[in-house]
Design an enzyme around this catalytic site. Structure first.
Site, PDB file in Angstrom:
ATOM      1  N   TYR A  86       0.817  -1.210   0.000  1.00  0.00           N
ATOM      2  CA  TYR A  86       0.000   0.000   0.000  1.00  0.00           C
ATOM      3  C   TYR A  86       0.856   1.269   0.000  1.00  0.00           C
ATOM      4  O   TYR A  86       0.470   2.290  -0.587  1.00  0.00           O
ATOM      5  CB  TYR A  86      -0.957   0.006   1.191  1.00  0.00           C
ATOM      6  CG  TYR A  86      -2.202  -0.797   0.935  1.00  0.00           C
ATOM      7  CD1 TYR A  86      -3.151  -0.369   0.010  1.00  0.00           C
ATOM      8  CD2 TYR A  86      -2.430  -1.997   1.597  1.00  0.00           C
ATOM      9  CE1 TYR A  86      -4.301  -1.117  -0.248  1.00  0.00           C
ATOM     10  CE2 TYR A  86      -3.572  -2.754   1.353  1.00  0.00           C
ATOM     11  CZ  TYR A  86      -4.503  -2.298   0.432  1.00  0.00           C
ATOM     12  OH  TYR A  86      -5.640  -3.039   0.179  1.00  0.00           O
ATOM     13  N   GLU A  90       3.936 -29.943  11.443  1.00  0.00           N
ATOM     14  CA  GLU A  90       3.307 -29.142  10.398  1.00  0.00           C
ATOM     15  C   GLU A  90       1.909 -28.678  10.798  1.00  0.00           C
ATOM     16  O   GLU A  90       1.355 -27.775  10.178  1.00  0.00           O
ATOM     17  CB  GLU A  90       3.200 -29.939   9.095  1.00  0.00           C
ATOM     18  CG  GLU A  90       2.269 -31.142   9.180  1.00  0.00           C
ATOM     19  CD  GLU A  90       1.931 -31.746   7.823  1.00  0.00           C
ATOM     20  OE1 GLU A  90       1.402 -31.015   6.962  1.00  0.00           O
ATOM     21  OE2 GLU A  90       2.188 -32.943   7.638  1.00  0.00           O
ATOM     22  N   ASP A 130       2.546 -35.516   8.308  1.00  0.00           N
ATOM     23  CA  ASP A 130       1.685 -36.575   7.785  1.00  0.00           C
ATOM     24  C   ASP A 130       2.447 -37.491   6.833  1.00  0.00           C
ATOM     25  O   ASP A 130       3.441 -37.080   6.207  1.00  0.00           O
ATOM     26  CB  ASP A 130       0.499 -35.970   7.019  1.00  0.00           C
ATOM     27  CG  ASP A 130      -0.485 -35.243   7.910  1.00  0.00           C
ATOM     28  OD1 ASP A 130      -0.514 -35.526   9.120  1.00  0.00           O
ATOM     29  OD2 ASP A 130      -1.236 -34.395   7.390  1.00  0.00           O
TER      30      ASP A 130
END
Length: 361
Positions: A96, A190, A242
């Site tokens: 911005y 994670e 996982d």
């Protein structure tokens, strides 16, 4: 000179170089290392993805270059101002601040945040400094708890006494000081939900360790914090993710670095990190096959990619894991361990694996 003075000097030298070219009536130009797969290589000695030596030259008086050229110097000017006044801005704030219309035109300096993000990454390469050292920060995302006391902006923080939420890892961890460390290793997760499980079970106390989480791919702040703990304190780092192509990819990025950030692998990659789990062997051992989740096409695609990574290609154990995953056409989440008991992961799974040094490398 201290770090701040070196970076300011590099920024000033960048500006002086352009002024010198203008005074000599030359076409102002800068050289920027190419951030692309074609210029990234896997260094066998350091076991890290590294940026090559190819560079692109950008000219101000070139219609194809001028936009990126001006954006880079807009970010450089902002960085110099921020360092001098001792303030930082988020990546969104930087966008911005730069998003303004150029004088006597209807052209914006940047239209999308991706443009200002890329300009910041280019500036990292040009002045050899991390984004965070240039005073640009990303969102915080991650929690830490464990047997460690740190100092952050003059505040002493005991990571064993932060309630249920833990310490939130900032984007910039360069000035964090390790004051007292009792922990013997670090477990990186994670998933925030599994970190909550371990924290509630006080695994960091039972196993004398530090537990750190992200939500999916680790942020630069988390990666740098882990890398500093490993390189400065010598603590082993274990990744708990996982059993799927995405979890293994997260581990791969932590260990070897990533293509997009190959230019700062020296500050982010952790070649010594070990894969703690979840593995195909764990699934067989703890009878979790009934909890497998069928692959989707995107899972097959990612599995094929990581199977052919140079660092996995000749690793027999990893290739065995990939082969089993492909045969099952399925994946498994860490949460599946809760089917053996709410605190099974904390009371049995982790203590046994760490005691037996049951890791993949």
């Amino acid at each position: 000179m201290n770090q701040k003075e070196v970076i300011l000097k590099n920024l000033e030298n960048l500006g002086r170089k352009i002024l010198d070219q203008i005074e000599k009536k030359e076409n102002p130009s800068i050289e920027v290392p190419i951030r692309a797969l074609s210029n990234v290589k896997f260094d066998l000695k350091s076991k890290k993805l590294m940026l090559g030596e190819s560079k692109a030259k950008r000219y101000f008086l070139n219609i194809g270059h001028v936009r990126k050229f001006v954006q880079t110097f807009g970010i450089a000017a902002l960085s110099k101002e921020l360092i001098e006044i001792g303030k930082t801005v988020s990546l969104r704030e930087a966008f911005y601040i730069l998003k303004r219309t150029l004088p006597n035109s209807k052209i914006n300096l940047v239209d999308e945040q991706e443009e200002s993000n890329e300009a910041i990454e280019d500036l990292e390469l040009i002045v050899n400094a991390l984004r965070e050292q240039l005073h640009f920060n990303a969102n915080k995302l991650g929690s830490v708890a464990g047997n460690m006391v740190i100092e952050d902006r003059g505040d002493l923080i005991d990571l064993t006494k932060l309630g249920s939420g833990g310490w939130s890892v900032p984007s910039n961890v360069e000035n964090i000081t390790f004051k007292k460390v009792k922990a013997k290793f670090v477990i990186y997760l994670e998933k925030a939900a599994e970190w909550e499980r371990l924290h509630e079970d006080r695994v960091w106390e039972k196993l004398n360790c530090i537990i750190i989480s992200s939500q999916g791919q680790a942020t630069r702040g988390i990666r740098r914090f882990l890398q500093r703990i490993n390189s400065e304190l010598g603590l082993p780092i274990y990744a708990l993710v996982d059993f799927d192509p995405w979890g293994i990819y997260i581990y791969s990025v932590l260990k070897y670095g990533s293509i997009g950030l190959a230019h700062i692998s020296e500050r982010l990659a952790i070649p010594e990190i070990k894969f703690l789990g979840l593995t195909a062997d764990d699934i067989e051992k703890y009878d979790l096959k009934k909890h497998l989740i069928k692959f989707k096409e995107v899972d097959f695609s990612r599995l094929n990619q990581i199977t052919n990574y140079e660092w996995f290609k000749n690793n027999k154990e990893w290739q065995r894991q990939f082969k089993i995953m492909k045969e099952w056409q399925a994946k498994a989440e860490l949460e599946a361990l809760s089917s053996r008991g709410i605190t099974f992961i904390s009371d049995k799974y982790l203590p046994e694996k760490i005691k037996n040094q049951d890791f993949l490398d």
